[in-house]
Design a protein around this motif. Sequence first.
Motif, PDB file in Angstrom:
ATOM      1  N   GLU A  80       0.835  -1.211   0.000  1.00  0.00           N
ATOM      2  CA  GLU A  80       0.000   0.000   0.000  1.00  0.00           C
ATOM      3  C   GLU A  80       0.868   1.259   0.000  1.00  0.00           C
ATOM      4  O   GLU A  80       0.603   2.212  -0.734  1.00  0.00           O
ATOM      5  N   LEU A  81       1.912   1.241   0.823  1.00  0.00           N
ATOM      6  CA  LEU A  81       2.809   2.404   0.871  1.00  0.00           C
ATOM      7  C   LEU A  81       3.571   2.576  -0.442  1.00  0.00           C
ATOM      8  O   LEU A  81       3.750   3.713  -0.911  1.00  0.00           O
ATOM      9  N   GLN A  82       4.004   1.458  -1.060  1.00  0.00           N
ATOM     10  CA  GLN A  82       4.673   1.542  -2.365  1.00  0.00           C
ATOM     11  C   GLN A  82       3.720   2.139  -3.407  1.00  0.00           C
ATOM     12  O   GLN A  82       4.127   2.960  -4.232  1.00  0.00           O
ATOM     13  N   LYS A  83       2.459   1.712  -3.341  1.00  0.00           N
ATOM     14  CA  LYS A  83       1.444   2.242  -4.267  1.00  0.00           C
ATOM     15  C   LYS A  83       1.288   3.750  -4.063  1.00  0.00           C
ATOM     16  O   LYS A  83       1.237   4.526  -5.017  1.00  0.00           O
ATOM     17  N   GLN A  84       1.228   4.148  -2.788  1.00  0.00           N
ATOM     18  CA  GLN A  84       1.086   5.582  -2.488  1.00  0.00           C
ATOM     19  C   GLN A  84       2.307   6.367  -2.966  1.00  0.00           C
ATOM     20  O   GLN A  84       2.172   7.482  -3.476  1.00  0.00           O
ATOM     21  N   ILE A  85       3.500   5.768  -2.817  1.00  0.00           N
ATOM     22  CA  ILE A  85       4.723   6.439  -3.283  1.00  0.00           C
ATOM     23  C   ILE A  85       4.673   6.623  -4.800  1.00  0.00           C
ATOM     24  O   ILE A  85       4.963   7.713  -5.315  1.00  0.00           O
ATOM     25  N   LEU A  86       4.298   5.542  -5.524  1.00  0.00           N
ATOM     26  CA  LEU A  86       4.208   5.633  -6.990  1.00  0.00           C
ATOM     27  C   LEU A  86       3.174   6.675  -7.424  1.00  0.00           C
ATOM     28  O   LEU A  86       3.431   7.483  -8.323  1.00  0.00           O
ATOM     29  N   GLU A  87       2.008   6.641  -6.755  1.00  0.00           N
ATOM     30  CA  GLU A  87       0.970   7.618  -7.092  1.00  0.00           C
ATOM     31  C   GLU A  87       1.441   9.030  -6.769  1.00  0.00           C
ATOM     32  O   GLU A  87       1.179   9.980  -7.524  1.00  0.00           O
ATOM     33  N   GLY A  88       2.139   9.181  -5.647  1.00  0.00           N
ATOM     34  CA  GLY A  88       2.654  10.493  -5.259  1.00  0.00           C
ATOM     35  C   GLY A  88       3.699  10.998  -6.244  1.00  0.00           C
ATOM     36  O   GLY A  88       3.695  12.183  -6.625  1.00  0.00           O
ATOM     37  N   LYS A  89       4.598  10.096  -6.684  1.00  0.00           N
ATOM     38  CA  LYS A  89       5.624  10.500  -7.660  1.00  0.00           C
ATOM     39  C   LYS A  89       4.978  10.891  -8.984  1.00  0.00           C
ATOM     40  O   LYS A  89       5.393  11.867  -9.631  1.00  0.00           O
ATOM     41  N   SER A  90       3.961  10.108  -9.370  1.00  0.00           N
ATOM     42  CA  SER A  90       3.250  10.402 -10.608  1.00  0.00           C
ATOM     43  C   SER A  90       2.558  11.769 -10.498  1.00  0.00           C
ATOM     44  O   SER A  90       2.618  12.591 -11.431  1.00  0.00           O
ATOM     45  N   ALA A  91       1.919  12.015  -9.345  1.00  0.00           N
ATOM     46  CA  ALA A  91       1.246  13.306  -9.140  1.00  0.00           C
ATOM     47  C   ALA A  91       2.261  14.447  -9.125  1.00  0.00           C
ATOM     48  O   ALA A  91       2.014  15.527  -9.679  1.00  0.00           O
ATOM     49  N   LEU A  92       3.417  14.196  -8.512  1.00  0.00           N
ATOM     50  CA  LEU A  92       4.468  15.216  -8.458  1.00  0.00           C
ATOM     51  C   LEU A  92       4.976  15.539  -9.858  1.00  0.00           C
ATOM     52  O   LEU A  92       5.145  16.712 -10.210  1.00  0.00           O
ATOM     53  N   LEU A  93       5.183  14.496 -10.661  1.00  0.00           N
ATOM     54  CA  LEU A  93       5.627  14.701 -12.041  1.00  0.00           C
ATOM     55  C   LEU A  93       4.588  15.495 -12.826  1.00  0.00           C
ATOM     56  O   LEU A  93       4.924  16.458 -13.532  1.00  0.00           O
ATOM     57  N   SER A  94       3.318  15.130 -12.674  1.00  0.00           N
ATOM     58  CA  SER A  94       2.241  15.861 -13.364  1.00  0.00           C
ATOM     59  C   SER A  94       2.209  17.309 -12.906  1.00  0.00           C
ATOM     60  O   SER A  94       2.034  18.238 -13.722  1.00  0.00           O
ATOM     61  N   CYS A  95       2.388  17.500 -11.622  1.00  0.00           N
ATOM     62  CA  CYS A  95       2.371  18.858 -11.063  1.00  0.00           C
ATOM     63  C   CYS A  95       3.541  19.683 -11.620  1.00  0.00           C
ATOM     64  O   CYS A  95       3.370  20.857 -11.995  1.00  0.00           O
ATOM     65  N   GLU A  96       4.721  19.060 -11.698  1.00  0.00           N
ATOM     66  CA  GLU A  96       5.888  19.765 -12.240  1.00  0.00           C
ATOM     67  C   GLU A  96       5.676  20.119 -13.704  1.00  0.00           C
ATOM     68  O   GLU A  96       6.014  21.237 -14.142  1.00  0.00           O
ATOM     69  N   GLU A  97       5.107  19.169 -14.458  1.00  0.00           N
ATOM     70  CA  GLU A  97       4.833  19.435 -15.880  1.00  0.00           C
ATOM     71  C   GLU A  97       3.808  20.559 -16.023  1.00  0.00           C
ATOM     72  O   GLU A  97       3.957  21.450 -16.882  1.00  0.00           O
ATOM     73  N   LEU A  98       2.782  20.526 -15.187  1.00  0.00           N
ATOM     74  CA  LEU A  98       1.755  21.566 -15.231  1.00  0.00           C
ATOM     75  C   LEU A  98       2.337  22.917 -14.834  1.00  0.00           C
ATOM     76  O   LEU A  98       2.031  23.949 -15.444  1.00  0.00           O
ATOM     77  N   LEU A  99       3.201  22.916 -13.849  1.00  0.00           N
ATOM     78  CA  LEU A  99       3.852  24.152 -13.397  1.00  0.00           C
ATOM     79  C   LEU A  99       4.719  24.730 -14.522  1.00  0.00           C
ATOM     80  O   LEU A  99       4.695  25.946 -14.782  1.00  0.00           O
ATOM     81  N   GLU A 100       5.447  23.843 -15.193  1.00  0.00           N
ATOM     82  CA  GLU A 100       6.288  24.287 -16.315  1.00  0.00           C
ATOM     83  C   GLU A 100       5.415  24.864 -17.437  1.00  0.00           C
ATOM     84  O   GLU A 100       5.707  25.924 -17.990  1.00  0.00           O
ATOM     85  N   PHE A 101       4.329  24.156 -17.726  1.00  0.00           N
ATOM     86  CA  PHE A 101       3.403  24.639 -18.766  1.00  0.00           C
ATOM     87  C   PHE A 101       2.791  25.988 -18.366  1.00  0.00           C
ATOM     88  O   PHE A 101       2.669  26.905 -19.179  1.00  0.00           O
ATOM     89  N   ALA A 102       2.424  26.095 -17.081  1.00  0.00           N
ATOM     90  CA  ALA A 102       1.840  27.347 -16.593  1.00  0.00           C
ATOM     91  C   ALA A 102       2.856  28.481 -16.701  1.00  0.00           C
ATOM     92  O   ALA A 102       2.499  29.604 -17.096  1.00  0.00           O
ATOM     93  N   ASN A 103       4.117  28.227 -16.362  1.00  0.00           N
ATOM     94  CA  ASN A 103       5.157  29.263 -16.483  1.00  0.00           C
ATOM     95  C   ASN A 103       5.363  29.662 -17.938  1.00  0.00           C
ATOM     96  O   ASN A 103       5.554  30.851 -18.239  1.00  0.00           O
ATOM     97  N   GLN A 104       5.305  28.673 -18.841  1.00  0.00           N
ATOM     98  CA  GLN A 104       5.435  28.986 -20.276  1.00  0.00           C
ATOM     99  C   GLN A 104       4.224  29.790 -20.749  1.00  0.00           C
ATOM    100  O   GLN A 104       4.338  30.667 -21.607  1.00  0.00           O
ATOM    101  N   THR A 105       3.064  29.490 -20.167  1.00  0.00           N
ATOM    102  CA  THR A 105       1.831  30.198 -20.551  1.00  0.00           C
ATOM    103  C   THR A 105       1.952  31.685 -20.216  1.00  0.00           C
ATOM    104  O   THR A 105       1.418  32.533 -20.940  1.00  0.00           O
ATOM    105  N   LEU A 106       2.648  31.973 -19.139  1.00  0.00           N
ATOM    106  CA  LEU A 106       2.824  33.375 -18.750  1.00  0.00           C
ATOM    107  C   LEU A 106       3.563  34.178 -19.819  1.00  0.00           C
ATOM    108  O   LEU A 106       3.407  35.395 -19.902  1.00  0.00           O
ATOM    109  N   THR A 107       4.337  33.485 -20.634  1.00  0.00           N
ATOM    110  CA  THR A 107       5.107  34.191 -21.672  1.00  0.00           C
ATOM    111  C   THR A 107       4.315  34.405 -22.958  1.00  0.00           C
ATOM    112  O   THR A 107       4.780  35.082 -23.865  1.00  0.00           O
ATOM    113  N   ILE A 108       3.102  33.819 -23.053  1.00  0.00           N
ATOM    114  CA  ILE A 108       2.282  33.951 -24.269  1.00  0.00           C
ATOM    115  C   ILE A 108       1.742  35.379 -24.329  1.00  0.00           C
ATOM    116  O   ILE A 108       1.158  35.885 -23.368  1.00  0.00           O
TER     117      ILE A 108
END
Length: 123
Positions: A80-108
């Motif tokens: 269960e904890l391994q599952k939570q870690i994987l889900e958390g890493k996946s969410a973190l990666l998505s969040c980082e990608e979204l943050l990067e996209f949002a920062n790029q959006t500011l330059t539009i």
Amino acid sequence: MMDTQKEALCRIISTLANKNEELQTFLETVDNTLTGLQEESCKVMSELEAELEQLSSALEEKGAALCDVIKEEKQRKEAELQKQILEGKSALLSCEELLEFANQTLTITNEEEFLKAAKQIKE
């Protein structure tokens, strides 16, 4: 007079013979009691050893069963904890990608493209 002494001696001999017989009977009784005590104590010791062996086996079985339960629970919780870690890493990666996209959006600079990107970020 000698007859009287012989009679007295005969009575003494008879009394001694009776006491001798009583003593032999008493010694036989004590010997039988000792033998019975030894046999009974051996029997009781054997029964006790058998009972202790049963208790020891029961404790080992219960201990093994409890160890299995603990191992299974540990594995379940680890999974269960391994599952939570994987889900958390996946969410973190998505969040980082979204943050990067949002920062790029500011330059539009184009308002239409900006609104389109902002809508994607919101979704």
